[in-house]
Design a protein around this motif. Structure first.
Motif, PDB file in Angstrom:
ATOM      1  N   GLY A  99       3.286  -9.612  10.683  1.00  0.00           N
ATOM      2  CA  GLY A  99       2.597  -9.979   9.136  1.00  0.00           C
ATOM      3  C   GLY A  99       2.632  -8.598   8.261  1.00  0.00           C
ATOM      4  O   GLY A  99       2.359  -8.677   7.245  1.00  0.00           O
ATOM      5  N   TYR A 100       3.229  -7.543   8.894  1.00  0.00           N
ATOM      6  CA  TYR A 100       3.309  -6.319   7.994  1.00  0.00           C
ATOM      7  C   TYR A 100       4.891  -6.066   7.968  1.00  0.00           C
ATOM      8  O   TYR A 100       5.676  -6.284   8.753  1.00  0.00           O
ATOM      9  CB  TYR A 100       2.463  -5.088   8.680  1.00  0.00           C
ATOM     10  CG  TYR A 100       1.317  -5.338   8.669  1.00  0.00           C
ATOM     11  CD1 TYR A 100       0.467  -5.933  10.051  1.00  0.00           C
ATOM     12  CD2 TYR A 100       0.351  -5.173   7.695  1.00  0.00           C
ATOM     13  CE1 TYR A 100      -0.886  -6.095  10.007  1.00  0.00           C
ATOM     14  CE2 TYR A 100      -0.970  -5.353   7.841  1.00  0.00           C
ATOM     15  CZ  TYR A 100      -1.713  -5.811   9.068  1.00  0.00           C
ATOM     16  OH  TYR A 100      -2.861  -5.955   9.093  1.00  0.00           O
TER      17      TYR A 100
ATOM     18  N   LEU B  72       0.757  -1.275  -0.039  1.00  0.00           N
ATOM     19  CA  LEU B  72      -0.093   0.051   0.003  1.00  0.00           C
ATOM     20  C   LEU B  72       0.773   1.058   0.005  1.00  0.00           C
ATOM     21  O   LEU B  72       1.750   1.281   0.646  1.00  0.00           O
ATOM     22  CB  LEU B  72      -0.884   0.038   1.145  1.00  0.00           C
ATOM     23  CG  LEU B  72      -1.982  -1.016   1.153  1.00  0.00           C
ATOM     24  CD1 LEU B  72      -1.695  -2.401   0.949  1.00  0.00           C
ATOM     25  CD2 LEU B  72      -3.030  -0.721   2.456  1.00  0.00           C
ATOM     26  N   SER B  73       0.419   2.262  -0.829  1.00  0.00           N
ATOM     27  CA  SER B  73       1.292   3.478  -0.937  1.00  0.00           C
ATOM     28  C   SER B  73       1.016   4.490  -0.074  1.00  0.00           C
ATOM     29  O   SER B  73      -0.389   4.639   0.147  1.00  0.00           O
ATOM     30  CB  SER B  73       1.047   3.673  -2.429  1.00  0.00           C
ATOM     31  OG  SER B  73       1.842   5.104  -2.702  1.00  0.00           O
ATOM     32  N   CYS B  74       1.642   5.266   0.312  1.00  0.00           N
ATOM     33  CA  CYS B  74       1.346   6.521   1.157  1.00  0.00           C
ATOM     34  C   CYS B  74       2.623   7.533   0.790  1.00  0.00           C
ATOM     35  O   CYS B  74       3.590   7.170   1.083  1.00  0.00           O
ATOM     36  CB  CYS B  74       1.328   6.292   2.788  1.00  0.00           C
ATOM     37  SG  CYS B  74       0.972   7.655   3.452  1.00  0.00           S
TER      38      CYS B  74
ATOM     39  N   PRO C 264       5.825   3.076   2.488  1.00  0.00           N
ATOM     40  CA  PRO C 264       4.798   2.088   1.907  1.00  0.00           C
ATOM     41  C   PRO C 264       4.939   0.891   3.035  1.00  0.00           C
ATOM     42  O   PRO C 264       5.808   0.737   3.821  1.00  0.00           O
ATOM     43  CB  PRO C 264       5.690   1.584   0.711  1.00  0.00           C
ATOM     44  CG  PRO C 264       7.210   2.037   0.854  1.00  0.00           C
ATOM     45  CD  PRO C 264       6.914   3.400   1.762  1.00  0.00           C
ATOM     46  N   LEU C 265       3.771   0.393   3.038  1.00  0.00           N
ATOM     47  CA  LEU C 265       3.207  -0.733   3.852  1.00  0.00           C
ATOM     48  C   LEU C 265       3.120  -1.856   2.859  1.00  0.00           C
ATOM     49  O   LEU C 265       2.214  -2.125   2.299  1.00  0.00           O
ATOM     50  CB  LEU C 265       1.864  -0.455   4.688  1.00  0.00           C
ATOM     51  CG  LEU C 265       1.348  -1.555   5.522  1.00  0.00           C
ATOM     52  CD1 LEU C 265       2.282  -1.753   6.657  1.00  0.00           C
ATOM     53  CD2 LEU C 265      -0.032  -1.362   6.001  1.00  0.00           C
ATOM     54  N   THR C 266       3.564  -3.073   3.362  1.00  0.00           N
ATOM     55  CA  THR C 266       3.573  -4.339   2.697  1.00  0.00           C
ATOM     56  C   THR C 266       2.703  -5.328   3.687  1.00  0.00           C
ATOM     57  O   THR C 266       3.157  -5.622   4.603  1.00  0.00           O
ATOM     58  CB  THR C 266       4.895  -4.993   2.268  1.00  0.00           C
ATOM     59  OG1 THR C 266       5.554  -4.161   1.319  1.00  0.00           O
ATOM     60  CG2 THR C 266       4.744  -6.610   1.556  1.00  0.00           C
ATOM     61  N   VAL C 267       1.608  -5.878   3.091  1.00  0.00           N
ATOM     62  CA  VAL C 267       1.030  -6.670   3.859  1.00  0.00           C
ATOM     63  C   VAL C 267       1.462  -8.079   3.407  1.00  0.00           C
ATOM     64  O   VAL C 267       1.175  -8.494   2.229  1.00  0.00           O
ATOM     65  CB  VAL C 267      -0.700  -6.515   3.726  1.00  0.00           C
ATOM     66  CG1 VAL C 267      -1.465  -7.504   4.454  1.00  0.00           C
ATOM     67  CG2 VAL C 267      -1.072  -5.154   3.963  1.00  0.00           C
ATOM     68  N   THR C 268       2.027  -8.986   4.459  1.00  0.00           N
ATOM     69  CA  THR C 268       2.522 -10.210   3.640  1.00  0.00           C
ATOM     70  C   THR C 268       1.567 -11.132   3.851  1.00  0.00           C
ATOM     71  O   THR C 268       0.606 -11.162   4.531  1.00  0.00           O
ATOM     72  CB  THR C 268       3.941 -10.573   4.551  1.00  0.00           C
ATOM     73  OG1 THR C 268       3.401 -11.024   5.836  1.00  0.00           O
ATOM     74  CG2 THR C 268       4.765  -9.330   4.481  1.00  0.00           C
TER      75      THR C 268
END
Lengths: 112, 116
Positions: B63-64, B21-23, B75-79
């Protein structure tokens, strides 16, 4: 982690009524913030409080920073339908200086 | 105009896939935050960063993953390790002044992630 206890969880009121909600913590904070979130949107800041005992107004909204620095309340006077949303209290600091912690939110429904 | 932008607004992914997810913010803010919001729930802190190349775990970091290579971006990566990834994700930024005054957080519009 730090916890904020916000109440009530939800409110159903008639248009024109006044509303009051509050937030408490077991920790001392230097800042209390109140946000409103409309459905599907990000929260927007309503009022910021920086000093114990401070009472601040923003239109029909009034908020106070508790003298013990462990609580805050938000009042909305003469509610209108567009006041509908979720209201969050928020503090910063405590054991982690940069951390922002939010209460569980108060869901407000206003009946015309 | 200055602001904080999250993209996309809606995101769908298959179970087992990582998703980022972009921020982005052009407010010149030092601190950035990621929160997760579930229906009827408050905001739970996932990760936050007070300075470039540094970040801290929040209350629900498992998990993130995040990175802060640039001041403007977080950016946030949801794994795939995140057991219940479907939620509304909110990014926020805040100016760090060294005092408590005028350091309120500004939020993006959120990304609704649905994993099927």
């Amino acid at each position: 982690g730090q916890q904020l206890n916000q109440s009530p969880q939800s409110m159903f009121i008639q248009e024109g009524e006044d509303v009051s909600m509050n937030c408490t913590s077991s920790s001392i904070f230097n800042t209390w913030l109140w946000y409103k979130q409309d459905p599907g949107e990000g929260p927007v800041l309503l009022i910021a409080l920086y000093k114990a005992g401070e009472l601040t107004s923003n239109g029909r909204l009034t908020a106070q920073f508790g003298i013990t620095r462990k609580d805050s309340f938000l009042n909305i006077s003469a509610s209108i339908p567009s006041d509908v949303g979720i209201y969050f209290c928020c503090t910063r600091g405590g054991t982690s200086y940069g951390k922002l912690t939010f209460g569980q939110g108060t869901i407000l429904t206003v009946h015309p | 105009d200055g602001g904080i932008t999250q993209s996309p607004k809606y995101l769908f992914r298959k179970e087992g896939q990582n998703v980022t997810l972009s921020c982005e913010q052009n407010l010149n803010h030092d601190a950035m935050y990621w929160y997760r919001q579930d229906p009827g729930q408050g905001l739970r802190l996932i990760y936050y960063s007070q300075i470039v190349n540094d970040f801290q775990k929040g209350d629900i970091a498992e998990g993130y993953s995040v990175s802060r290579e640039k001041k403007e971006s977080f950016p946030l990566t949801v794994t795939s390790a995140q057991k219940n990834p479907t939620a509304f994700y909110l990014c926020a930024s805040r100016r760090e002044t060294g005092t408590d005054m005028n350091t309120e957080a500004f939020f993006g519009q959120g990304t609704r992630l649905t994993v099927v």
